[in-house]
Design an enzyme around this catalytic site. Structure first.
Site, PDB file in Angstrom:
ATOM      1  N   ASP A   1       5.534  37.625  83.998  1.00  0.00           N
ATOM      2  CA  ASP A   1       5.976  38.400  82.849  1.00  0.00           C
ATOM      3  C   ASP A   1       7.446  38.084  82.587  1.00  0.00           C
ATOM      4  O   ASP A   1       8.274  38.121  83.496  1.00  0.00           O
ATOM      5  CB  ASP A   1       5.787  39.886  83.163  1.00  0.00           C
TER       6      ASP A   1
ATOM      7  N   ARG B   1      13.941  42.702  90.669  1.00  0.00           N
ATOM      8  CA  ARG B   1      14.604  42.337  89.423  1.00  0.00           C
ATOM      9  C   ARG B   1      16.098  42.231  89.683  1.00  0.00           C
ATOM     10  O   ARG B   1      16.839  43.214  89.604  1.00  0.00           O
ATOM     11  CB  ARG B   1      14.282  43.345  88.324  1.00  0.00           C
TER      12      ARG B   1
ATOM     13  N   GLN C   1       5.315  49.871  90.378  1.00  0.00           N
ATOM     14  CA  GLN C   1       4.587  50.539  89.306  1.00  0.00           C
ATOM     15  C   GLN C   1       3.087  50.332  89.466  1.00  0.00           C
ATOM     16  O   GLN C   1       2.645  49.456  90.206  1.00  0.00           O
ATOM     17  CB  GLN C   1       5.050  50.046  87.936  1.00  0.00           C
TER      18      GLN C   1
ATOM     19  N   ASP D   1       6.191  52.681  74.024  1.00  0.00           N
ATOM     20  CA  ASP D   1       6.734  53.236  75.266  1.00  0.00           C
ATOM     21  C   ASP D   1       6.490  54.740  75.324  1.00  0.00           C
ATOM     22  O   ASP D   1       6.636  55.436  74.320  1.00  0.00           O
ATOM     23  CB  ASP D   1       8.249  53.002  75.366  1.00  0.00           C
TER      24      ASP D   1
ATOM     25  N   GLU E   1      12.004  56.569  80.171  1.00  0.00           N
ATOM     26  CA  GLU E   1      10.783  55.816  79.908  1.00  0.00           C
ATOM     27  C   GLU E   1       9.915  55.804  81.160  1.00  0.00           C
ATOM     28  O   GLU E   1      10.360  55.411  82.228  1.00  0.00           O
ATOM     29  CB  GLU E   1      11.129  54.379  79.520  1.00  0.00           C
TER      30      GLU E   1
ATOM     31  N   SER F   1       5.586  51.348  79.721  1.00  0.00           N
ATOM     32  CA  SER F   1       5.566  50.383  78.626  1.00  0.00           C
ATOM     33  C   SER F   1       4.150  49.836  78.572  1.00  0.00           C
ATOM     34  O   SER F   1       3.616  49.408  79.596  1.00  0.00           O
ATOM     35  CB  SER F   1       6.565  49.252  78.898  1.00  0.00           C
TER      36      SER F   1
END
Length: 345
Positions: free
Chosen positions: A57, A111, A126, A246, A259, A262
């Protein structure tokens, strides 16, 4: 430490032992509810994929994946996943999942380019999920139905937490509000994206902002999206672009929008080619994932990711994601948090 949001008179409602127990309870209960709501079965997912296949991704298209050579593959490069948006669709095809059913998995990622604050960490966990749909499901009404099911699972999990810990009180509204990003811009034309999200989330408590990735009337997208997973160029209701969005909630502890997910209906062949052209990335057409889609080897699907640590954080009324997960933080941030009663793991 301007990146740290400092809640006034913050005091965590749970001690470390209660917090760890709460994390386990939330994760087990929510994933069972998500699985039931969307008819998903659990699958095992990779931590890394081979570079150059177009499977990883790309998020907003600028984040650098953590990369390493594989000795037994002649130093071929592997990338730690950013998420599993495209891998899941390949898996749906491999497992021959029928329309109306899908898969979910625990996604763990690194990340390295993340800007660290109360909500963002180097470590991402997640629930990544994906379900097969029919061509007739590629519309906003179907997307809203899926969102409502996910939100129902969140509400039930909040109820469980409040039943277990009487010091925690519920704050989420019973219904989630839907608004297109174009309409949100019209409501607050003099505000930037984050200000618009904060205002709409505070007004309704829980919001699904539709249409993320395409340019709005002001010439800018509401937020970035890679061109090859969510469909952000197909017209939905009233001709407005975007079959994705979102889930945002207003979080009283930090007094801002957060948030939680997504998600969206995924690209078909036409929208993939259109979005690759818009983003100037038409060379991706020759990558493995894209060829599988363009040659009708992949099913139509809807999918997304739901932050595990974030969900635990807001349901346990924590002020920093580092109270939920173990990660690496700048020394100055650790000290600043300690002064205001936030103890990072």
């Amino acid at each position: 430490m301007s990146k740290i949001i400092k809640p006034t008179d913050y005091h965590t409602p749970l001690d470390p032992k209660q917090t760890e127990q709460g994390i386990v309870m939330i994760k087990e209960f929510f994933q069972q509810n998500l699985s039931t709501e969307l008819r998903l079965r659990r699958v095992t997912a990779p931590l890394f994929v081979l570079k150059g296949l177009g499977i990883n991704d790309d998020l907003n298209g600028v984040e650098r994946p953590v990369t390493f050579p594989i000795k037994d593959l002649g130093d071929a490069k592997a990338e730690v996943v950013h998420s599993l948006a495209k891998w899941k669709r390949l898996t749906l095809a491999e497992y021959q999942v029928e329309p109306g059913y899908g898969i979910y998995t625990d996604m763990n990622a690194i990340r390295a380019d993340e800007e660290l604050d109360n909500l963002h960490s180097l470590y991402v966990d997640q629930w990544d999920w994906e379900a097969v749909i029919q061509a007739s499901d590629r519309n906003i009404a179907f997307l809203k139905q899926v969102v409502r099911r996910i939100y129902a699972a969140i509400l039930r999990t909040e109820f469980l937490v409040c039943e277990r810990y009487e010091m925690i009180k519920p704050f989420l509204p019973r219904e989630i509000f839907f608004i297109h990003s174009e309409d949100l811009l019209k409501m607050y034309p003099d505000k930037d994206v984050k200000e618009r999200e904060n205002l709409i989330a505070k007004k309704y408590g829980a919001v699904f902002v539709i249409g993320i990735g395409g340019k709005l009337a002001n010439g800018e997208p509401h937020d970035g999206r890679a061109p090859d997973y969510d469909d952000w160029t197909t017209p939905g209701e009233d001709g407005q672009l975007g079959l994705n969005g979102d889930i945002l909630i207003w979080y009283p502890v930090l007094e801002r929008a957060v948030e939680l997910s997504s998600m969206g209906i995924r690209v078909d062949k036409e929208s993939l080619l259109r979005q690759l052209k818009i983003s100037g990335q038409e060379d991706r057409k020759n990558l493995y994932f894209h060829q599988q889609l363009l040659t009708d080897q992949l099913p139509l699907s809807v999918g997304g990711g739901i932050g595990q640590s974030r969900l635990c954080m807001i349901l346990l009324h924590k002020a920093h994601i580092g109270e939920i997960q173990a990660s690496i933080w700048p020394d100055a941030m650790v000290e600043e948090c300690k002064k205001i009663g936030i103890n990072l793991i």
